[in-house]
Design an enzyme around this catalytic site. Structure first.
Site, PDB file in Angstrom:
ATOM      1  N   LYS A 189       3.248   2.239   3.603  1.00  0.00           N
ATOM      2  CA  LYS A 189       3.884   1.557   2.716  1.00  0.00           C
ATOM      3  C   LYS A 189       2.791   0.171   2.405  1.00  0.00           C
ATOM      4  O   LYS A 189       2.130  -0.254   3.115  1.00  0.00           O
ATOM      5  CB  LYS A 189       5.233   1.060   3.395  1.00  0.00           C
ATOM      6  CG  LYS A 189       6.071  -0.154   2.615  1.00  0.00           C
ATOM      7  CD  LYS A 189       6.890   0.578   1.493  1.00  0.00           C
ATOM      8  CE  LYS A 189       7.517  -0.394   0.559  1.00  0.00           C
ATOM      9  NZ  LYS A 189       8.868  -0.955   1.029  1.00  0.00           N
ATOM     10  N   HIS A 232       6.252  -1.360  -2.938  1.00  0.00           N
ATOM     11  CA  HIS A 232       7.081  -2.401  -3.675  1.00  0.00           C
ATOM     12  C   HIS A 232       6.408  -3.176  -4.501  1.00  0.00           C
ATOM     13  O   HIS A 232       5.280  -3.739  -4.169  1.00  0.00           O
ATOM     14  CB  HIS A 232       7.441  -3.490  -2.243  1.00  0.00           C
ATOM     15  CG  HIS A 232       8.378  -4.330  -2.802  1.00  0.00           C
ATOM     16  ND1 HIS A 232       9.741  -4.669  -2.561  1.00  0.00           N
ATOM     17  CD2 HIS A 232       8.322  -5.331  -3.846  1.00  0.00           C
ATOM     18  CE1 HIS A 232      10.318  -5.523  -3.112  1.00  0.00           C
ATOM     19  NE2 HIS A 232       9.527  -6.072  -3.871  1.00  0.00           N
ATOM     20  N   ASP A 265      17.329   2.476  -0.433  1.00  0.00           N
ATOM     21  CA  ASP A 265      16.828   1.111  -0.100  1.00  0.00           C
ATOM     22  C   ASP A 265      17.816   0.471   0.793  1.00  0.00           C
ATOM     23  O   ASP A 265      18.297  -0.893   0.557  1.00  0.00           O
ATOM     24  CB  ASP A 265      16.435   0.221  -1.270  1.00  0.00           C
ATOM     25  CG  ASP A 265      15.724  -1.049  -0.807  1.00  0.00           C
ATOM     26  OD1 ASP A 265      15.461  -2.057  -1.407  1.00  0.00           O
ATOM     27  OD2 ASP A 265      15.203  -1.011   0.328  1.00  0.00           O
ATOM     28  N   GLY A 272      18.885  -7.722   0.175  1.00  0.00           N
ATOM     29  CA  GLY A 272      19.138  -6.348   0.630  1.00  0.00           C
ATOM     30  C   GLY A 272      20.391  -6.133   0.720  1.00  0.00           C
ATOM     31  O   GLY A 272      21.388  -6.860   0.842  1.00  0.00           O
TER      32      GLY A 272
END
Ligand SMILES: NC(=O)N[C@@H](CC(=O)O)C(=O)O
Ligand SMILES: [Zn+2]
Ligand SMILES: [Zn+2]
Length: 407
Positions: free
Chosen positions: A139, A168, A276, A291
């Protein structure tokens, strides 16, 4: 006589098949339109039996953030939502940025995981450690999100990645200039990521694509080694929902109709749907944490969309089973003799109301609280074992690490 026989309507790659599957030692040993005999026989007529669905983007926190979520609570939530395997994100506290912490996280999952799992490693100028960790995938952040870690030099972090790199894509400089993160913050980052992808020709998976410009840039480039994810909240919610409910703060932000429309216009070309799942306590959310939890609503939202005629049941299998297997190189999970007998069983006709107090996630809130949905996950089966049935988690943590082609 098989150990277990499942009978019903199987939904596979673009086709359905009415019949029975014989299971022995957790693996598919027989596929037949005829009746099969088993010590245990589950007649699932009236339901749809999907190959085990997977979520390639979840934040299970744990470590020093147990109040937000633990591997135990998050993987129970996964099974409850019909997710048989989760791809764990590394922006934990402490973050997974060295091989020792990766080892610690692997041991934690081996002890606590109720669902199968693939573990990742956060690359940011730490290439030696990245190679040592031998993670299942990697990531990188091009700009700050929860945890605030992002690449100084994205292209060199991408060049380092020993395996598939999930990214991201929001541009760090533009985030400083425009903290409300308008569409160009994502679009600029995606275009830069695509230029690096063109140059490096290494597998890249762009997370939570939310903008018209972003999805169109990816589809125009059409690089075979570049995949991407779209989340249910960017498909089913808009900026207006956020304006009415600040809890819906998320990175990248919920977008206006124009962008949501572009995602739907290109829905057939979206490779992966991933939640996510980003749990926070209500206090953290009230303090501005970004989030949204999604594990226990994502499949039902898609089933409801099938009932509304906007997508097809085969889309769910393609974007939450077939393509994750292809993109991340997962072995032994396709529906075939000798492979794992792992399934997500759904009742397409069941109507129910979303009640977060019934969730296993610690983040007991949802943008869809009180929403009536048509379509529900009724059973999750891992290697021939019923591990969730009618909202109850059955048995102990049986999750295993996915067999992924490691870099
Ligand atoms: N999406 C979010 O708003 N937050 C995620 C991080 C991320 O996926 O960027 C989180 O870990 O909380
Ligand atoms: Zn992100
Ligand atoms: Zn995320």
């Amino acid at each position: 006589m098989h150990e277990l026989v499942l009978k019903g309507k199987f939904i596979l790659r673009g086709e359905s098949f009415d019949g029975s599957v014989g299971i022995d030692n957790g693996r598919i040993s027989k596929i037949s339109v005829q009746e099969l005999r088993g010590e245990k026989e589950l007649d699932l007529s009236g339901y749809l039996i999907l190959p085990g669905l997977m979520d390639t983007h979840v934040h299970l926190r744990d470590f020093e953030q147990k109040d937000k979520e633990t591997v135990k609570s998050g993987t129970k939530a996964a099974l409850h939502g019909g997710i048989t395997a989760v791809f764990d994100m590394p922006n934990t506290k402490p973050p997974v940025m060295d091989s020792r912490t990766f080892e610690k996280r692997l041991e934690l999952f081996q002890r606590e995981a109720y669902a199968d799992y693939a573990l990742s490693f956060l690359i940011r100028s730490n290439c030696g450690e990245a190679k040592k960790a031998r993670a299942d995938f990697y990531k990188a952040f091009m700009g700050a999100s929860t945890g605030g870690i992002y690449s100084e030099d994205f292209e060199s972090d991408y060049a380092c990645s020993p395996g598939v790199l999930s990214v991201h894509a929001e541009d760090a400089e533009l985030i400083h200039e425009k903290p409300e993160r308008p569409p160009e913050v994502e679009e600029v980052a995606i275009k830069r990521a695509l230029e690096s992808a063109e140059k490096l020709k290494k597998p890249l998976n762009i997370c939570h694509v939310s903008t018209k410009g972003g999805i169109e840039a990816i589809l125009r480039k059409n690089l075979p080694w570049v995949s991407f994810e779209v989340t249910p909240h960017h498909l089913f919610l808009t900026r207006r929902n956020y304006e009415r409910n600040p809890l819906l703060k998320v990175y990248p932000p919920l977008r206006t109709e124009e962008h949501v429309k572009a995602l739907w216009e290109n829905f057939s070309r979206i490779p992966i749907i991933a939640s996510d799942h980003a749990p926070h306590t209500l206090e953290d959310k009230e303090a501005g944490a970004a989030g949204i939890p999604g594990l226990e609503t994502e499949v039902a939202l898609l089933l409801d969309a099938v009932n509304r005629g906007i997508i097809d049941i085969f889309d769910i299998v393609e974007k939450m089973h077939d393509n994750p297997i292809k993109v991340f190189g997962i072995r032994g999970r396709n529906f075939a003799i000798g492979n794992e007998a792992t399934f997500t069983v759904v009742d397409l006709k069941r109507e129910w109301t979303v009640k977060p107090e019934e969730f296993y996630t610690k983040a007991k809130w949802s943008p869809w609280e009180g929403r009536k949905l048509k379509g529900k996950v009724v059973m999750t089966i891992l290697r021939g074992k019923v591990v969730m049935e009618d909202d109850e988690i059955v048995g102990k943590p049986e999750g295993v690490r996915l067999d992924v082609q490691r870099g």
